[in-house]
Enzyme design. Structure first.
Site, PDB file in Angstrom:
ATOM      1  CG  HIS A  55      -2.012  -1.057   1.086  1.00  0.00           C
ATOM      2  ND1 HIS A  55      -1.895  -2.306   1.682  1.00  0.00           N
ATOM      3  CD2 HIS A  55      -3.201  -1.054   0.431  1.00  0.00           C
ATOM      4  CE1 HIS A  55      -2.980  -3.016   1.417  1.00  0.00           C
ATOM      5  NE2 HIS A  55      -3.780  -2.287   0.651  1.00  0.00           N
ATOM      6  CG  ASN A  56       4.053   0.890  -2.443  1.00  0.00           C
ATOM      7  OD1 ASN A  56       3.496   1.064  -3.530  1.00  0.00           O
ATOM      8  ND2 ASN A  56       4.730  -0.220  -2.164  1.00  0.00           N
ATOM      9  CG  PHE A  57       3.858   7.127  -5.174  1.00  0.00           C
ATOM     10  CD1 PHE A  57       2.864   8.090  -5.382  1.00  0.00           C
ATOM     11  CD2 PHE A  57       4.781   6.899  -6.195  1.00  0.00           C
ATOM     12  CE1 PHE A  57       2.801   8.814  -6.569  1.00  0.00           C
ATOM     13  CE2 PHE A  57       4.721   7.624  -7.385  1.00  0.00           C
ATOM     14  CZ  PHE A  57       3.729   8.571  -7.568  1.00  0.00           C
ATOM     15  NE  ARG A  58       7.959   2.656  -7.818  1.00  0.00           N
ATOM     16  CZ  ARG A  58       8.317   2.746  -9.078  1.00  0.00           C
ATOM     17  NH1 ARG A  58       7.705   2.003  -9.987  1.00  0.00           N
ATOM     18  NH2 ARG A  58       9.253   3.572  -9.465  1.00  0.00           N
ATOM     19  CG  HIS A  59      -1.819   0.177  -4.223  1.00  0.00           C
ATOM     20  ND1 HIS A  59      -2.496  -0.755  -4.998  1.00  0.00           N
ATOM     21  CD2 HIS A  59      -2.751   0.703  -3.381  1.00  0.00           C
ATOM     22  CE1 HIS A  59      -3.772  -0.790  -4.643  1.00  0.00           C
ATOM     23  NE2 HIS A  59      -3.944   0.078  -3.669  1.00  0.00           N
ATOM     24  CG  HIS A  95      -6.971   4.395  -2.851  1.00  0.00           C
ATOM     25  ND1 HIS A  95      -5.903   4.544  -3.710  1.00  0.00           N
ATOM     26  CD2 HIS A  95      -6.995   3.093  -2.503  1.00  0.00           C
ATOM     27  CE1 HIS A  95      -5.306   3.374  -3.875  1.00  0.00           C
ATOM     28  NE2 HIS A  95      -5.941   2.478  -3.153  1.00  0.00           N
ATOM     29  CG  ASP A  96      -4.638   2.467   0.071  1.00  0.00           C
ATOM     30  OD1 ASP A  96      -5.521   2.404   0.947  1.00  0.00           O
ATOM     31  OD2 ASP A  96      -4.486   1.575  -0.795  1.00  0.00           O
ATOM     32  CG  ASP A 205      -8.251  -0.415  -3.863  1.00  0.00           C
ATOM     33  OD1 ASP A 205      -7.011  -0.296  -3.917  1.00  0.00           O
ATOM     34  OD2 ASP A 205      -8.866  -0.597  -2.794  1.00  0.00           O
ATOM     35  CD  GLN A 256      -4.265 -13.843  -6.132  1.00  0.00           C
ATOM     36  OE1 GLN A 256      -4.638 -13.301  -5.108  1.00  0.00           O
ATOM     37  NE2 GLN A 256      -4.252 -13.217  -7.283  1.00  0.00           N
TER      38      GLN A 256
END
Length: 361
Positions: A55-59, A95-96, A205, A256
């Site tokens: 849950h970082n900037f790249r996400h 959003h995160d 998301d 999954q």
């Protein structure tokens, strides 16, 4: 396109690509957004993402990029209006914000400051909203500063609604409500459009599995890394262990199969009913991902059964055969031979599961 792979790009380049999304939609002209203010806003959002596995900037970039891809594919502005698309894109970026890498279940069970502040109601999502509007309070970062108070109220309500919709605890509620209105969906009905916007940000998301396997799987590994870190902390702190995060109970394929089959695909298929253009773009790739992980899961089950058979055979041989001398050597050779044959059959079986159309002769 959903095939876009953010991995080779530097953070600075991804910030420029986010800026380009606003420019491509002509938001700066339509809503009098100063380009330097937009850059300040994007940079402040970037700084407020933490260095956590998933849950970082790249996400955040990937979520915004998927919404951007969907927007162009279905011509979203012509259906819900430019303002709603601006709200959605900005919500994706925010959003995160300041996500700590531990989900709401942990926050509530650990009685963290966030859980107490928000009374156990979507603690993280409420926090992401709060951080977003703290950034927008700074005039140098406020991309909505040209809006009237009434117009900004619409933006604020829309962003809060969208970001709070990303709480997976609300997934069934949102999906059920959306499926109920689908047969009579009306773009002139504000309630219908609000629900569609919630579905759009939710799809964006959790959209990694709509991407090619070589793009999606590294993200899955990062998500499991974050999950396992949380479950390890829960065990250490004596908290209830979140079942789908327990490294001792799940595998990548099994997790999954459950997530794609019961959560992701029904949501994507519902959106695909409204937007037929999305069938090839994101719905079919998700079906293929589910099929892949089902085959992999079956192969893993068979491997475990073979391993169990080998152990039982070796235990039986050790119990009923001499352990030394000529007889012992023969027994060991027999076990090795049987073990090799069993493993060989297993390897062939795995390939048949994963590549059923391949000629394995």
């Amino acid at each position: 396109m959903p095939t876009f792979d953010a991995r080779p790009w530097e953070d600075e380049e991804l910030l420029l690509l986010l800026q380009q999304m606003y420019l491509d939609h002509d938001f700066c002209s339509k809503f009098a957004i100063d380009i330097q203010t937009l850059r300040n806003f994007l940079y402040e959002a970037y700084k407020n993402y933490n260095d956590v596995p998933f849950h970082n900037f790249r996400h955040c970039f990937c979520v915004a990029q998927m919404l951007y891809a969907i927007s162009w594919c279905v011509d979203l502005p012509s259906k819900i209006g430019h303002l709603e698309v601006l709200i959605l894109l900005t919500s994706c970026i925010c959003h995160d914000l300041d996500h700590p890498g531990y989900n709401n279940i942990y926050q509530i069970n650990a009685k963290t400051e966030l859980a107490i502040r928000y009374n156990d109601i979507s603690p993280l999502e409420n926090h992401h909203c709060s951080v977003a509007f703290r950034i927008l309070e700074n005039e140098d970062c406020n991309i909505f500063k040209s809006f009237s108070s009434e117009e900004f109220k619409v933006v604020r309500e829309g962003m809060i609604r969208s970001i709070l919709a990303t709480d997976m605890a609300r997934h069934n509620e949102i999906l059920t409500n959306f499926k109920e209105i689908l047969p009579n969906f009306n773009y002139d009905d504000k309630g219908h459009v609000n629900l569609l916007c919630m579905v759009l940000i939710k799809v964006s998301d959790i959209s990694n599995e709509a991407r090619p396997m070589e793009v999606a799987e590294p993200w899955l590994d990062k998500l499991l890394q974050e999950f396992f870190k949380q479950s390890d902390a829960e065990k250490l702190e004596g908290l209830p262990v979140t079942p789908f995060m327990d490294r001792d109970k799940i595998t990548k394929p099994s997790s999954q199969c459950s997530f794609i089959g019961f959560v992701l695909l029904p949501l994507f298929e519902a959106l695909g009913e409204l937007f037929e253009e999305l069938q090839d773009l994101i719905v079919q790739p998700v079906r293929e991902a589910l099929d892949y992980y089902r085959r992999l899961n079956e192969a893993n089950k068979e491997e475990r059964m073979h391993r169990k058979s080998i152990v039982e055979l070796e235990q039986h041989s050790a119990t009923h055969s001499p352990d030394s001398g000529k007889g012992g050597a023969q027994s060991k050779n027999m076990r090795k031979s049987l073990s090799f044959q069993t493993r060989s059959r297993h390897i062939f079986s795995v390939f048949k599961h994963l590549y059923p159309r391949e000629d394995m002769s």
